[in-house]
Write a protein that holds these residues in place. Structure first.
Motif, PDB file in Angstrom:
ATOM      1  N   MET A  51     -28.073   3.928  -2.137  1.00 10.24           N
ATOM      2  CA  MET A  51     -27.198   4.880  -2.813  1.00 10.24           C
ATOM      3  C   MET A  51     -25.960   5.122  -1.974  1.00 10.24           C
ATOM      4  O   MET A  51     -26.052   5.372  -0.771  1.00 10.24           O
ATOM      5  N   LYS A  52     -24.804   5.039  -2.608  1.00 10.67           N
ATOM      6  CA  LYS A  52     -23.565   5.213  -1.878  1.00 10.67           C
ATOM      7  C   LYS A  52     -23.326   6.685  -1.571  1.00 10.67           C
ATOM      8  O   LYS A  52     -23.732   7.569  -2.329  1.00 10.67           O
ATOM      9  N   PRO A  53     -22.679   6.984  -0.448  1.00 10.98           N
ATOM     10  CA  PRO A  53     -22.401   8.371  -0.113  1.00 10.98           C
ATOM     11  C   PRO A  53     -21.597   9.036  -1.217  1.00 10.98           C
ATOM     12  O   PRO A  53     -20.769   8.425  -1.880  1.00 10.98           O
ATOM     13  N   LEU A  54     -21.822  10.358  -1.394  1.00 10.83           N
ATOM     14  CA  LEU A  54     -21.168  11.068  -2.477  1.00 10.83           C
ATOM     15  C   LEU A  54     -19.663  11.093  -2.334  1.00 10.83           C
ATOM     16  O   LEU A  54     -18.931  11.196  -3.300  1.00 10.83           O
ATOM     17  N   GLU A  55     -19.159  11.046  -1.045  1.00  9.78           N
ATOM     18  CA  GLU A  55     -17.717  11.144  -0.861  1.00  9.78           C
ATOM     19  C   GLU A  55     -16.986   9.890  -1.323  1.00  9.78           C
ATOM     20  O   GLU A  55     -15.771   9.905  -1.493  1.00  9.78           O
ATOM     21  N   GLN A  56     -17.690   8.799  -1.514  1.00 14.49           N
ATOM     22  CA  GLN A  56     -17.045   7.592  -2.001  1.00 14.49           C
ATOM     23  C   GLN A  56     -16.785   7.713  -3.503  1.00 14.49           C
ATOM     24  O   GLN A  56     -17.545   8.327  -4.236  1.00 14.49           O
ATOM     25  N   LYS A  57     -15.702   7.122  -3.948  1.00  7.33           N
ATOM     26  CA  LYS A  57     -15.365   7.163  -5.368  1.00  7.33           C
ATOM     27  C   LYS A  57     -16.388   6.370  -6.179  1.00  7.33           C
ATOM     28  O   LYS A  57     -16.901   5.345  -5.736  1.00  7.33           O
ATOM     29  N   ILE A  58     -16.654   6.861  -7.368  1.00  2.00           N
ATOM     30  CA  ILE A  58     -17.541   6.152  -8.286  1.00  2.00           C
ATOM     31  C   ILE A  58     -16.735   5.060  -8.964  1.00  2.00           C
ATOM     32  O   ILE A  58     -15.726   5.330  -9.621  1.00  2.00           O
ATOM     33  N   ARG A  59     -17.148   3.827  -8.805  1.00  2.37           N
ATOM     34  CA  ARG A  59     -16.427   2.693  -9.352  1.00  2.37           C
ATOM     35  C   ARG A  59     -16.912   2.452 -10.787  1.00  2.37           C
ATOM     36  O   ARG A  59     -18.056   2.090 -11.012  1.00  2.37           O
ATOM     37  N   VAL A  60     -16.010   2.671 -11.748  1.00  2.00           N
ATOM     38  CA  VAL A  60     -16.379   2.672 -13.160  1.00  2.00           C
ATOM     39  C   VAL A  60     -15.773   1.480 -13.894  1.00  2.00           C
ATOM     40  O   VAL A  60     -14.608   1.130 -13.693  1.00  2.00           O
ATOM     41  N   MET A  61     -16.598   0.884 -14.752  1.00  2.67           N
ATOM     42  CA  MET A  61     -16.126  -0.157 -15.655  1.00  2.67           C
ATOM     43  C   MET A  61     -16.252   0.369 -17.082  1.00  2.67           C
ATOM     44  O   MET A  61     -17.252   1.012 -17.418  1.00  2.67           O
ATOM     45  N   LEU A  62     -15.257   0.113 -17.918  1.00  5.27           N
ATOM     46  CA  LEU A  62     -15.260   0.551 -19.306  1.00  5.27           C
ATOM     47  C   LEU A  62     -15.312  -0.660 -20.229  1.00  5.27           C
ATOM     48  O   LEU A  62     -14.561  -1.615 -20.036  1.00  5.27           O
ATOM     49  N   ALA A  63     -16.184  -0.603 -21.230  1.00 10.29           N
ATOM     50  CA  ALA A  63     -16.307  -1.730 -22.157  1.00 10.29           C
ATOM     51  C   ALA A  63     -16.380  -1.215 -23.587  1.00 10.29           C
ATOM     52  O   ALA A  63     -17.337  -0.543 -23.975  1.00 10.29           O
ATOM     53  N   ASP A  64     -15.348  -1.521 -24.372  1.00 13.12           N
ATOM     54  CA  ASP A  64     -15.292  -1.116 -25.778  1.00 13.12           C
ATOM     55  C   ASP A  64     -14.337  -2.057 -26.500  1.00 13.12           C
ATOM     56  O   ASP A  64     -13.331  -2.467 -25.935  1.00 13.12           O
ATOM     57  N   ASP A  65     -14.672  -2.403 -27.752  1.00  5.59           N
ATOM     58  CA  ASP A  65     -13.810  -3.335 -28.483  1.00  5.59           C
ATOM     59  C   ASP A  65     -12.749  -2.628 -29.310  1.00  5.59           C
ATOM     60  O   ASP A  65     -12.014  -3.269 -30.063  1.00  5.59           O
ATOM     61  N   HIS A  66     -12.625  -1.315 -29.173  1.00  8.38           N
ATOM     62  CA  HIS A  66     -11.570  -0.564 -29.851  1.00  8.38           C
ATOM     63  C   HIS A  66     -10.502  -0.197 -28.822  1.00  8.38           C
ATOM     64  O   HIS A  66     -10.744   0.639 -27.944  1.00  8.38           O
ATOM     65  N   PRO A  67      -9.310  -0.795 -28.893  1.00 14.82           N
ATOM     66  CA  PRO A  67      -8.258  -0.559 -27.896  1.00 14.82           C
ATOM     67  C   PRO A  67      -7.901   0.910 -27.700  1.00 14.82           C
ATOM     68  O   PRO A  67      -7.656   1.346 -26.575  1.00 14.82           O
TER      69      PRO A  67
ATOM     70  N   VAL B  67     -21.000   2.197 -12.234  1.00 15.92           N
ATOM     71  CA  VAL B  67     -21.403   2.619 -13.582  1.00 15.92           C
ATOM     72  C   VAL B  67     -20.610   1.818 -14.613  1.00 15.92           C
ATOM     73  O   VAL B  67     -19.386   1.700 -14.497  1.00 15.92           O
ATOM     74  N   ILE B  68     -21.315   1.275 -15.594  1.00 15.96           N
ATOM     75  CA  ILE B  68     -20.684   0.557 -16.696  1.00 15.96           C
ATOM     76  C   ILE B  68     -20.829   1.405 -17.945  1.00 15.96           C
ATOM     77  O   ILE B  68     -21.936   1.590 -18.455  1.00 15.96           O
ATOM     78  N   LEU B  69     -19.728   1.957 -18.432  1.00 12.30           N
ATOM     79  CA  LEU B  69     -19.727   2.725 -19.682  1.00 12.30           C
ATOM     80  C   LEU B  69     -19.565   1.705 -20.802  1.00 12.30           C
ATOM     81  O   LEU B  69     -18.489   1.122 -20.975  1.00 12.30           O
ATOM     82  N   LEU B  70     -20.623   1.480 -21.557  1.00 10.40           N
ATOM     83  CA  LEU B  70     -20.713   0.300 -22.412  1.00 10.40           C
ATOM     84  C   LEU B  70     -20.995   0.641 -23.870  1.00 10.40           C
ATOM     85  O   LEU B  70     -21.952   1.363 -24.182  1.00 10.40           O
ATOM     86  N   ASP B  71     -20.159   0.112 -24.758  1.00 14.08           N
ATOM     87  CA  ASP B  71     -20.409   0.231 -26.201  1.00 14.08           C
ATOM     88  C   ASP B  71     -21.514  -0.755 -26.572  1.00 14.08           C
ATOM     89  O   ASP B  71     -21.549  -1.883 -26.061  1.00 14.08           O
ATOM     90  N   LEU B  72     -22.409  -0.343 -27.462  1.00 15.11           N
ATOM     91  CA  LEU B  72     -23.502  -1.226 -27.856  1.00 15.11           C
ATOM     92  C   LEU B  72     -23.056  -2.327 -28.797  1.00 15.11           C
ATOM     93  O   LEU B  72     -23.677  -3.388 -28.849  1.00 15.11           O
ATOM     94  N   ASP B  73     -21.993  -2.083 -29.554  1.00 11.73           N
ATOM     95  CA  ASP B  73     -21.501  -3.081 -30.504  1.00 11.73           C
ATOM     96  C   ASP B  73     -20.129  -3.565 -30.041  1.00 11.73           C
ATOM     97  O   ASP B  73     -19.134  -2.867 -30.164  1.00 11.73           O
ATOM     98  N   LEU B  74     -20.090  -4.758 -29.489  1.00 10.23           N
ATOM     99  CA  LEU B  74     -18.840  -5.335 -29.003  1.00 10.23           C
ATOM    100  C   LEU B  74     -18.470  -6.524 -29.886  1.00 10.23           C
ATOM    101  O   LEU B  74     -19.040  -7.612 -29.755  1.00 10.23           O
ATOM    102  N   GLY B  75     -17.545  -6.300 -30.787  1.00  9.02           N
ATOM    103  CA  GLY B  75     -17.111  -7.373 -31.666  1.00  9.02           C
ATOM    104  C   GLY B  75     -18.208  -7.934 -32.531  1.00  9.02           C
ATOM    105  O   GLY B  75     -18.230  -9.133 -32.846  1.00  9.02           O
TER     106      GLY B  75
END
Length: 258
Positions: free
Chosen positions: A1-17, A57-65
């Motif tokens: 587990m990364k230390p809390l002071e480090q930024k959370i690296r987030v990926m976003l995935a959605d097919d709606h611009p 963390v990957i914030l992911l839409d279940l329906d991609l295209g």
């Protein structure tokens, strides 16, 4: 587990611009604690970009295209660092439950507030769950009462392969519930690396995929029961309240938006 002071690296995935743009602005506004590492609009882009950036963390839409992203969960979770948080407009309960059973650590509907999205990301990053109680109840039901029951003899054979150390880890994991790996390792007087190796071995032997499944398996098959002198078992009930507490209490957040 990364230390809390480090930024959370987030990926976003959605097919709606438009949704992707809005989520990007939301994460970028939290630059002191979060970092947007990449975005994606298709399953292929998700797999490629996740492998390149290894997001927390990957914030992911279940329906991609038109493609169900559950199919790419194994690839996304292979690095053992990324956690999946579903962000979807889908209402099909069977598919949503399957996403949790397949490894997603949380579920948000697209009518969730910005505050809920940010809080869910933080909780998932901390190793907790973001699943409403109704969904969690169904998922546990499916895990503890599968359509095809496994023979007791086969389960006994799998359990017989566990070492004394592995049984101790299972017992401690159930007692500590949703605690972080670091804390669990300290309780066992071993390193986090050693703990991860033991857990990998346990998962393979018992045919489970993660700590949540191991917890349910241990309760179902009484692997975590204590043995008192004279052979008596610890008869403490593992009801819903105990399970909620063991899994981290506040980790089982209820999405108030629905």
């Amino acid at each position: 587990m990364k230390p809390l002071e480090q930024k959370i690296r987030v990926m976003l995935a959605d097919d709606h611009p438009t949704i992707l743009w809005g989520l990007s602005r939301l994460i970028e506004a939290e630059r002191t604690r979060m970092e947007l590492v990449c975005t994606a609009g298709s399953c292929e882009e998700v797999v490629t970009n996740a492998a390149r950036t290894i997001p927390d963390v990957i914030l992911l839409d279940l329906d991609l295209g038109g493609t169900c992203s559950i199919d790419i969960f194994p690839s996304l979770l292979a690095n053992s660092a990324s956690r999946i948080l579903i962000f979807t407009g889908m209402r099909d309960q069977a598919t949503l439950d399957q996403a949790i059973l397949s490894g997603a650590r949380g579920m948000l509907h697209k009518d969730a507030s910005a505050e809920q999205v940010l809080k869910a990301i933080e909780k998932i990053h901390l190793g907790e769950l973001w699943v409403d109680h109704e969904t969690l109840g169904r998922v546990f039901g499916k895990m503890t009462n599968p359509a095809r029951s496994t023979s007791l003899d086969a389960e006994a054979q799998k359990q017989a392969t566990l070492t004394a150390r592995e049984r101790k880890i299972i017992h401690t994991l159930v007692e500590e519930g949703g605690t972080l790996n670091k804390t669990l390792a300290q309780r066992l007087f071993i390193s986090e690396h050693t703990l991860r190796n033991h857990l990998t071995s346990i998962y393979q032997k018992l045919g489970v995929a993660n700590r949540l499944e191991l917890y349910v398996y241990a309760i179902k098959h009484r692997l975590a029961q204590l043995h008192a002198p004279g052979g008596a078992h610890d008869a403490r009930p593992y009801g819903w309240a105990h399970m909620h507490e063991a899994l981290g209490g506040s980790a089982l957040e209820h999405n108030q938006s629905h």
